[in-house]
Design a protein around this motif. Structure first.
Motif, PDB file in Angstrom:
ATOM      1  N   LEU A 185       0.900  -1.274  -0.026  1.00 21.91           N
ATOM      2  CA  LEU A 185       0.132   0.037   0.034  1.00 21.91           C
ATOM      3  C   LEU A 185       0.843   1.396   0.051  1.00 21.91           C
ATOM      4  N   LEU A 186       2.087   1.282   0.642  1.00 22.71           N
ATOM      5  CA  LEU A 186       2.913   2.547   0.703  1.00 22.71           C
ATOM      6  C   LEU A 186       3.218   2.584  -0.785  1.00 22.71           C
TER       7      LEU A 186
ATOM      8  N   PHE B  91       2.599   5.050   5.344  1.00 24.63           N
ATOM      9  CA  PHE B  91       2.625   4.011   6.229  1.00 24.63           C
ATOM     10  C   PHE B  91       2.217   3.332   7.291  1.00 24.63           C
ATOM     11  N   ALA B  92       1.959   4.291   8.051  1.00 27.99           N
ATOM     12  CA  ALA B  92       1.213   4.340   9.284  1.00 27.99           C
ATOM     13  C   ALA B  92      -0.145   3.722   8.967  1.00 27.99           C
ATOM     14  N   ASP B  93      -0.806   4.516   7.975  1.00 26.16           N
ATOM     15  CA  ASP B  93      -2.159   4.275   7.485  1.00 26.16           C
ATOM     16  C   ASP B  93      -2.220   2.930   6.927  1.00 26.16           C
ATOM     17  N   ALA B  94      -1.366   2.835   6.414  1.00 28.30           N
ATOM     18  CA  ALA B  94      -1.207   1.382   5.505  1.00 28.30           C
ATOM     19  C   ALA B  94      -1.329   0.202   6.618  1.00 28.30           C
ATOM     20  N   LEU B  95      -0.531   0.233   7.534  1.00 30.91           N
ATOM     21  CA  LEU B  95      -0.492  -0.637   8.685  1.00 30.91           C
ATOM     22  C   LEU B  95      -1.853  -0.777   9.477  1.00 30.91           C
ATOM     23  N   HIS B  96      -2.481   0.682   9.467  1.00 26.72           N
ATOM     24  CA  HIS B  96      -3.847   0.425  10.016  1.00 26.72           C
ATOM     25  C   HIS B  96      -4.884  -0.391   9.299  1.00 26.72           C
TER      26      HIS B  96
ATOM     27  N   ALA C 153      -8.503   8.465   3.706  1.00 25.97           N
ATOM     28  CA  ALA C 153      -9.547   7.616   3.304  1.00 25.97           C
ATOM     29  C   ALA C 153      -9.945   7.814   1.722  1.00 25.97           C
ATOM     30  N   ARG C 154      -9.760   8.886   1.229  1.00 25.90           N
ATOM     31  CA  ARG C 154      -9.743   9.058  -0.255  1.00 25.90           C
ATOM     32  C   ARG C 154      -8.658   8.257  -1.005  1.00 25.90           C
ATOM     33  N   ARG C 155      -7.226   8.267  -0.521  1.00 25.73           N
ATOM     34  CA  ARG C 155      -6.276   7.456  -1.019  1.00 25.73           C
ATOM     35  C   ARG C 155      -6.641   5.986  -0.974  1.00 25.73           C
ATOM     36  N   ALA C 156      -7.133   5.672   0.255  1.00 22.91           N
ATOM     37  CA  ALA C 156      -7.357   4.087   0.301  1.00 22.91           C
ATOM     38  C   ALA C 156      -8.385   3.678  -0.834  1.00 22.91           C
TER      39      ALA C 156
END
Length: 146
Positions: free
Chosen positions: A91-92, A98-103, A122-125
């Motif tokens: 995801l990174l 990276f932190a959001d990707a871990l979450h 949110a929008r990126r994910a």
């Protein structure tokens, strides 16, 4: 088994010749990695290492991915939640923090992940089409409105 802190990892991976402490500590970190038969790296240390590499040493995402992929591949190193970290690295690579990707990687078993971080997370994910629904509470249309 020996557990490692972030500073050992950063000394192992970053050559900082302008820092006299780093010059002394880097060979010690290298010796720990090459001579210890079984090392352990907690998930929190990986998260902190990414921050140190990005914020302090100014590594870009590709460099962070290279370091963490190397760490995950070392035969004498056991990294906590290695599959979660590997998913977060993917995801990174696609542009998520990276932190959001871990979450997100840690929430794959959930139907949704709630966040107020609309733009950066949110929008990126959602653009990446990840399996877990990302919800920004308060931004949904009011279902009680006519």
């Amino acid at each position: 088994m020996i557990a490692l802190d972030t500073n050992i990892l950063s000394r192992f991976y970053v050559d900082d010749p302008g820092d006299p402490e780093a010059a002394k500590q880097r060979p010690i970190a290298y010796e720990i990695f090459t001579r210890s038969p079984s090392l352990f790296v907690p998930l929190t240390v990986v998260l902190e290492l990414e921050w140190v590499l990005r914020a302090f040493y100014r590594f870009d995402a590709a460099q962070v991915i290279q370091v963490l992929t190397h760490l995950l591949g070392l035969p004498n190193v056991n990294v906590e939640e290695v599959d979660r970290i590997a998913a977060a690295l993917e995801l990174l690579e696609q542009g998520l923090d990276f932190a959001d990707a871990l979450h997100l990687a840690g929430s794959r078993h959930c139907e949704a992940l709630y966040t107020f971080d609309d733009r950066r997370f949110a929008r990126r994910a959602q653009c990446l089409g990840v399996g877990t629904q990302i919800v920004v509470p308060g931004s949904e249309p009011d279902s009680s409105a006519p």
